[in-house]
Design a protein around this motif. Structure first.
Motif, PDB file in Angstrom:
ATOM      1  N   TRP A  31       1.305   4.719   1.125  1.00 23.81           N
ATOM      2  CA  TRP A  31       0.783   5.818   1.608  1.00 23.81           C
ATOM      3  C   TRP A  31       1.529   7.382   1.452  1.00 23.81           C
ATOM      4  N   ASP A  34       9.027   3.038   5.344  1.00 26.34           N
ATOM      5  CA  ASP A  34       8.380   1.937   4.948  1.00 26.34           C
ATOM      6  C   ASP A  34       8.164   1.117   6.154  1.00 26.34           C
ATOM      7  N   THR A  51      -2.655   1.216   8.687  1.00 31.09           N
ATOM      8  CA  THR A  51      -2.399   0.118   7.678  1.00 31.09           C
ATOM      9  C   THR A  51      -3.269  -1.140   8.217  1.00 31.09           C
ATOM     10  N   SER A  52      -3.050  -1.525   9.391  1.00 36.61           N
ATOM     11  CA  SER A  52      -3.790  -2.403  10.252  1.00 36.61           C
ATOM     12  C   SER A  52      -5.306  -2.355   9.772  1.00 36.61           C
ATOM     13  N   SER A  78       1.877   0.692  11.065  1.00 29.24           N
ATOM     14  CA  SER A  78       1.055   1.805  11.547  1.00 29.24           C
ATOM     15  C   SER A  78      -0.288   1.198  11.951  1.00 29.24           C
ATOM     16  N   MET A 114       0.946  -1.056  -0.052  1.00 25.55           N
ATOM     17  CA  MET A 114       0.022  -0.073   0.250  1.00 25.55           C
ATOM     18  C   MET A 114       0.873   1.500  -0.062  1.00 25.55           C
ATOM     19  N   ILE A 134       5.338   2.661   8.344  1.00 20.42           N
ATOM     20  CA  ILE A 134       4.094   2.663   7.592  1.00 20.42           C
ATOM     21  C   ILE A 134       3.360   1.345   7.622  1.00 20.42           C
ATOM     22  N   SER A 135       4.188   0.249   7.877  1.00 18.67           N
ATOM     23  CA  SER A 135       3.526  -1.189   7.440  1.00 18.67           C
ATOM     24  C   SER A 135       3.233  -1.622   8.871  1.00 18.67           C
ATOM     25  N   THR A 157      -6.819  -0.728   7.721  1.00 13.58           N
ATOM     26  CA  THR A 157      -7.126  -0.787   6.265  1.00 13.58           C
ATOM     27  C   THR A 157      -7.078  -2.127   5.795  1.00 13.58           C
ATOM     28  N   ALA A 158      -6.023  -2.992   6.143  1.00 15.62           N
ATOM     29  CA  ALA A 158      -5.903  -4.500   6.005  1.00 15.62           C
ATOM     30  C   ALA A 158      -7.326  -5.125   6.488  1.00 15.62           C
TER      31      ALA A 158
END
Length: 292
Positions: free
Chosen positions: A3, A24, A33-34, A30, A1, A27-28, A36-37
């Motif tokens: 961002w 990176d 991100t959690s 954050s 993703m 962001i992964s 949104t997944a």
């Protein structure tokens, strides 16, 4: 993703560059991100950037916020019993009107951040500081909340407060929320007529206040203002003083030291009272000062 913002086109009036782009790795890991997944898993849709996520939150806001609340630790929407949003007009729509939670309990949830993490640092005019960790703040809130309960304050009661901007004000506000009571506050700088006009319409049962005069205070002594409030709010049953030194008040009402109350109770007894989202914990004026 992705961002991160692409390079902006100076000729475009709508393009905006990010002030900061995280690594990176950051962001992964954050929360965004959690979440949104999880939203992607529940909806079967792919959200490759901020724009696609935002567009979905506008287009299908009920699904978006339902997923968000279910994703939060300690929350769960039960199908058929919890309304997501009542109404479709921006001015009148109400989200989660029957969802119940305890504001203070959720704010100080130690599963979200550990007990050793910093919570509040109070800075005083003489240069001294008082720092509290999340665990220390939760303990003090639980203690004062139990003391309020022991004094007969219950869910739905109104508490009014005249407080300076310090850590004791934070503890007091969260302790009121912890038992499901409502809070309205004002600053010590306000005059007695304004304080009475603000509080008299609320029929409060408890007054919480700083009462010690400070070197920078002007005008009518604070003890005089609190005494006048106590004499003109007929529904009051108790007063709690937030200062270490408690100057005598000319009132027939019982006056208690907040610190003394916190020392004598067992915090494990506290029941973190859940209240419905359609109710109100804080009257509008309470956002002035320490909650601002």
């Amino acid at each position: 993703m992705d961002w991160k913002s692409p390079a902006t086109d100076p000729a475009s009036s709508t393009s905006q560059a990010n002030v900061f782009n995280g690594s990176d790795e950051a962001i992964s890991e954050s929360q965004l991100t959690s979440f949104t997944a999880e939203l992607s898993r529940q909806t079967g849709l792919a959200f490759s950037n901020y724009d696609s996520l935002h567009a979905f939150s506008v287009r299908d806001y009920r699904a978006f916020w339902k997923c968000f609340v279910n994703w939060l630790p300690g929350f769960e929407i039960i199908e058929g019993t919890t309304a997501i949003c009542v109404g479709d007009e921006c001015e009148s729509a109400y989200f989660f009107p029957d969802l119940q939670l305890n504001y203070a309990d959720k704010l100080l949830d130690l599963s979200v951040a550990s007990a050793g993490e910093p919570a509040v640092t109070a800075c005083f005019a003489d240069g001294t500081r008082w720092a509290l960790t999340r665990g220390e703040l939760r303990d003090r809130v639980a203690r004062l909340a139990q003391a309020l309960s022991d004094l007969g304050i219950v869910k739905g009661d109104c508490v009014v407060a005249v407080m300076r901007n310090d850590a004791m004000a934070v503890i007091a506000a969260l302790s009121v929320a912890a038992i499901g009571a409502t809070l309205a506050t004002s600053s010590p700088e306000m005059g007695s007529p304004a304080l009475l006009e603000r509080f008299s319409q609320l029929s409060p049962r408890l007054l919480i206040a700083h009462t010690t005069t400070r070197s920078f205070d002007n005008g009518v002594p604070l003890t005089n203002k609190i005494t006048e409030l106590a004499a003109n709010l007929p529904t009051l049953v108790n007063i709690i003083n937030l200062d270490d030194a408690c100057p005598p008040l000319d009132t027939h009402l019982p006056c208690f030291s907040a610190r003394a109350l916190m020392e004598r109770v067992v915090p494990a007894r506290i029941v973190w009272t859940r209240v419905c989202n359609s109710g109100g914990l804080f009257h509008g004026s309470c956002l002035t000062g320490f909650m601002g």
